[in-house]
Design a protein around this motif. Sequence first.
Motif, PDB file in Angstrom:
ATOM      1  N   ASN A 135       2.310 -31.979 -19.589  1.00 35.96           N
ATOM      2  CA  ASN A 135       1.506 -30.797 -19.304  1.00 35.96           C
ATOM      3  C   ASN A 135       0.716 -30.975 -18.021  1.00 35.96           C
ATOM      4  O   ASN A 135       0.289 -32.071 -17.685  1.00 35.96           O
ATOM      5  CB  ASN A 135       0.530 -30.536 -20.451  1.00 35.96           C
ATOM      6  N   LEU A 136       0.502 -29.868 -17.328  1.00 33.79           N
ATOM      7  CA  LEU A 136      -0.325 -29.892 -16.133  1.00 33.79           C
ATOM      8  C   LEU A 136      -1.789 -30.029 -16.545  1.00 33.79           C
ATOM      9  O   LEU A 136      -2.174 -29.621 -17.646  1.00 33.79           O
ATOM     10  CB  LEU A 136      -0.113 -28.616 -15.327  1.00 33.79           C
ATOM     11  N   PRO A 137      -2.624 -30.596 -15.670  1.00 34.43           N
ATOM     12  CA  PRO A 137      -4.028 -30.814 -16.024  1.00 34.43           C
ATOM     13  C   PRO A 137      -4.796 -29.499 -16.183  1.00 34.43           C
ATOM     14  O   PRO A 137      -4.563 -28.545 -15.446  1.00 34.43           O
ATOM     15  CB  PRO A 137      -4.578 -31.630 -14.852  1.00 34.43           C
ATOM     16  N   THR A 138      -5.697 -29.481 -17.152  1.00 36.89           N
ATOM     17  CA  THR A 138      -6.561 -28.315 -17.347  1.00 36.89           C
ATOM     18  C   THR A 138      -7.958 -28.583 -16.810  1.00 36.89           C
ATOM     19  O   THR A 138      -8.827 -27.724 -16.884  1.00 36.89           O
ATOM     20  CB  THR A 138      -6.646 -27.937 -18.840  1.00 36.89           C
ATOM     21  N   ARG A 139      -8.158 -29.776 -16.250  1.00 33.41           N
ATOM     22  CA  ARG A 139      -9.408 -30.126 -15.562  1.00 33.41           C
ATOM     23  C   ARG A 139      -9.017 -30.719 -14.209  1.00 33.41           C
ATOM     24  O   ARG A 139      -8.097 -31.540 -14.133  1.00 33.41           O
ATOM     25  CB  ARG A 139     -10.216 -31.156 -16.352  1.00 33.41           C
ATOM     26  N   GLY A 180     -16.158 -23.298  -9.052  1.00 30.68           N
ATOM     27  CA  GLY A 180     -15.280 -22.229  -9.512  1.00 30.68           C
ATOM     28  C   GLY A 180     -13.866 -22.714  -9.703  1.00 30.68           C
ATOM     29  O   GLY A 180     -13.628 -23.704 -10.388  1.00 30.68           O
ATOM     30  N   ASN A 181     -12.907 -22.034  -9.039  1.00 33.88           N
ATOM     31  CA  ASN A 181     -11.504 -22.405  -9.216  1.00 33.88           C
ATOM     32  C   ASN A 181     -10.969 -23.284  -8.076  1.00 33.88           C
ATOM     33  O   ASN A 181      -9.762 -23.413  -7.911  1.00 33.88           O
ATOM     34  CB  ASN A 181     -10.640 -21.157  -9.371  1.00 33.88           C
ATOM     35  N   MET A 227      -7.495 -28.773  -4.657  1.00 36.49           N
ATOM     36  CA  MET A 227      -6.814 -28.225  -5.826  1.00 36.49           C
ATOM     37  C   MET A 227      -7.345 -26.835  -6.142  1.00 36.49           C
ATOM     38  O   MET A 227      -8.497 -26.526  -5.842  1.00 36.49           O
ATOM     39  CB  MET A 227      -7.026 -29.148  -7.021  1.00 36.49           C
ATOM     40  N   GLN A 228      -6.491 -26.034  -6.760  1.00 39.35           N
ATOM     41  CA  GLN A 228      -6.893 -24.685  -7.152  1.00 39.35           C
ATOM     42  C   GLN A 228      -6.468 -24.433  -8.595  1.00 39.35           C
ATOM     43  O   GLN A 228      -5.328 -24.737  -8.979  1.00 39.35           O
ATOM     44  CB  GLN A 228      -6.258 -23.648  -6.240  1.00 39.35           C
ATOM     45  N   GLN A 229      -7.403 -23.870  -9.356  1.00 38.07           N
ATOM     46  CA  GLN A 229      -7.104 -23.523 -10.741  1.00 38.07           C
ATOM     47  C   GLN A 229      -6.214 -22.281 -10.768  1.00 38.07           C
ATOM     48  O   GLN A 229      -6.449 -21.316 -10.038  1.00 38.07           O
ATOM     49  CB  GLN A 229      -8.387 -23.278 -11.521  1.00 38.07           C
TER      50      GLN A 229
END
Length: 124
Positions: free
Chosen positions: A2-6, A75-76, A102-104
């Motif tokens: 899974n890709l990181p959620t943080r 933010g993101n 990085m961008q959310q």
Amino acid sequence: MNLPTRAQDAHATLAAAFNTGDVATVLSMYDYNGIIVPEPGKPVSGKAKFEEAIKAILSIKGKMEIKTVYCLQTGNLAVGRSEWSITDGDEVKIQSKGIEVMQQQADGTWKIVIDHAFGALENV
């Protein structure tokens, strides 16, 4: 994988994918509209160039370790500073100090938009 959620987990996720040979996860960690600098002074962009750069890095046999020096998020968007290496036993194949932006994403995962693998070295 899974890709990181943080944002602060991006380095660990990238190293784990590299170490298991999970090309799909490594490639999915990047936004192809961004920039990757696989060699000092040679930034590339676009899907084909990203894939070429990632596959070249994955061709270096050994274990990747990435230490997160810091990860600052607002933010993101996030910026990280890393110290990374690929070793094979006692032999250091490559090592450097990088900077990553990085961008959310809309789904809550984080992708690397700018990866300057040598960005924290002097005179690069």
